[in-house]
Design a protein around this motif. Structure first.
Motif, PDB file in Angstrom:
ATOM      1  N   LYS A   1     -28.710  36.869-106.849  1.00 64.02           N
ATOM      2  CA  LYS A   1     -27.694  35.998-106.714  1.00 64.02           C
ATOM      3  C   LYS A   1     -26.525  36.239-107.465  1.00 64.02           C
ATOM      4  O   LYS A   1     -26.589  36.696-108.211  1.00 64.02           O
TER       5      LYS A   1
ATOM      6  N   ASN B   1     -25.342  35.762-100.280  1.00 62.50           N
ATOM      7  CA  ASN B   1     -25.302  34.813-100.157  1.00 62.50           C
ATOM      8  C   ASN B   1     -24.729  34.814-101.388  1.00 62.50           C
ATOM      9  O   ASN B   1     -25.724  34.079-103.214  1.00 62.50           O
TER      10      ASN B   1
ATOM     11  N   LEU C   1     -22.480  32.176-104.422  1.00 59.64           N
ATOM     12  CA  LEU C   1     -21.566  31.092-104.333  1.00 59.64           C
ATOM     13  C   LEU C   1     -20.125  31.286-104.872  1.00 59.64           C
ATOM     14  O   LEU C   1     -20.044  31.778-106.388  1.00 59.64           O
TER      15      LEU C   1
ATOM     16  N   ARG D   1     -23.496  21.299-108.426  1.00 62.58           N
ATOM     17  CA  ARG D   1     -23.959  22.411-107.476  1.00 62.58           C
ATOM     18  C   ARG D   1     -23.687  24.044-108.284  1.00 62.58           C
ATOM     19  O   ARG D   1     -25.355  24.630-106.939  1.00 62.58           O
TER      20      ARG D   1
ATOM     21  N   TYR E   1     -27.858  25.940-106.696  1.00 58.67           N
ATOM     22  CA  TYR E   1     -27.965  27.434-106.693  1.00 58.67           C
ATOM     23  C   TYR E   1     -29.327  28.271-106.832  1.00 58.67           C
ATOM     24  O   TYR E   1     -29.340  28.828-106.666  1.00 58.67           O
TER      25      TYR E   1
END
Length: 286
Positions: A115, A178, A180, A197, A201
């Protein structure tokens, strides 16, 4: 980092920079980087993260909006990335911060599907903040006068390269990888919304009380007083905060106190050309 660790790190920095003030920039794949990073490039490029590692990327001085990530992730992510050697000794999951543009991020991050959170700031405020930072950062080239710094920024002749290419690179890859993508201005306008948010995530569930505490701890006022955020423990030979504090104002729209009308017009015209192929919703005021 404990007080003892900070003292030790501070002493190491003093020794490292004892005989050199401002380092030259060295291009790596067309991107000007600080010499110490460029000289270590092969090792950096070969770095292999773990799938659970989290990458936080920003252009320099895009705001300290990434700090809420640490407060949110603290229950699970317990190590801030320091040097590459230290990072390799830490157990995952780890939070790894970088200013590298998208094309220079070690490919292992995308191969392992890590991530990633990118924090962007409007270019005018980013330029102002970067200018003051380069004035006080004794490890980067002398910025020179303000009126000469603007075209350097516009041409991407600063450490980490073009701000425009930086924000566009992560923006165009955000869905495929992916990522953010967050905006500093949104953090300033409604920090609780943005913290929520980030929490979603990261697949983390925390109470409203903890979210409120995160918002409080990561306010600019509190962070400016926090040695871990304001870098007051870094020796003046490296960060001369008598010239400008590391955390200066944190305002949206401070560019109006620096740009003349002529400079603003010139900058806006160039910005339109540089950013014409994307529609990133930046705001210069809130």
């Amino acid at each position: 980092m404990s007080e003892e660790e900070k003292l030790s790190y501070s002493e190491a920095i003093k020794k490292a920079y004892a005989s050199v003030s401002r380092f030259p920039l060295i291009p790596v794949r067309g991107i000007p980087l600080m010499s110490l990073i460029a000289q270590n490039w092969d090792t950096i490029w070969a770095f292999r993260p773990e799938p659970s590692d989290l990458l936080i990327a920003t252009y320099p001085k895009a705001g300290r909006a990434s700090c809420p990530v640490w407060r949110i992730a603290q229950p699970l992510l317990h190590s801030l990335g320091k040097s590459l050697d230290l990072l390799k000794e830490m157990d995952p999951p780890r939070i790894i911060k970088t200013h590298l543009p998208f094309q220079l991020v070690p490919p292992g991050f995308w191969e392992k599907k890590c991530k990633a959170i990118y924090v962007a700031r409007n270019a005018k405020d980013n330029l102002v903040s970067y200018y003051h930072f380069d004035c006080m950062n004794m490890t980067q080239p002398d910025p020179g006068p303000w009126e000469g710094y603007i075209p350097k920024f516009m041409r991407g002749e600063l450490a980490w390269g073009s701000c425009y290419d930086h924000v566009k690179g992560y923006w165009m890859e955000r869905e495929k990888k992916n990522i953010l993508y967050l905006f500093y201005e949104d953090m300033k306008e409604n920090p609780q919304r943005e913290v929520e948010r980030i929490m979603r995530y990261l697949d983390l569930s925390v109470s409203d009380e903890i979210i409120s505490r995160i918002v409080e701890l990561t306010s600019f006022k509190n962070m400016k007083e926090n040695p871990m955020a304001n870098y007051s423990w870094i020796p003046a030979a490296v960060f001369d905060q008598s010239i400008s504090p590391f955390m200066r104002k944190g305002e949206v729209g401070d560019w109006r106190n620096h740009f003349t009308p002529e400079q603003s017009k010139m900058f806006d015209e160039d910005y339109e050309k540089q950013m014409k192929e994307v529609n990133i919703p930046f705001r210069t005021l809130i």
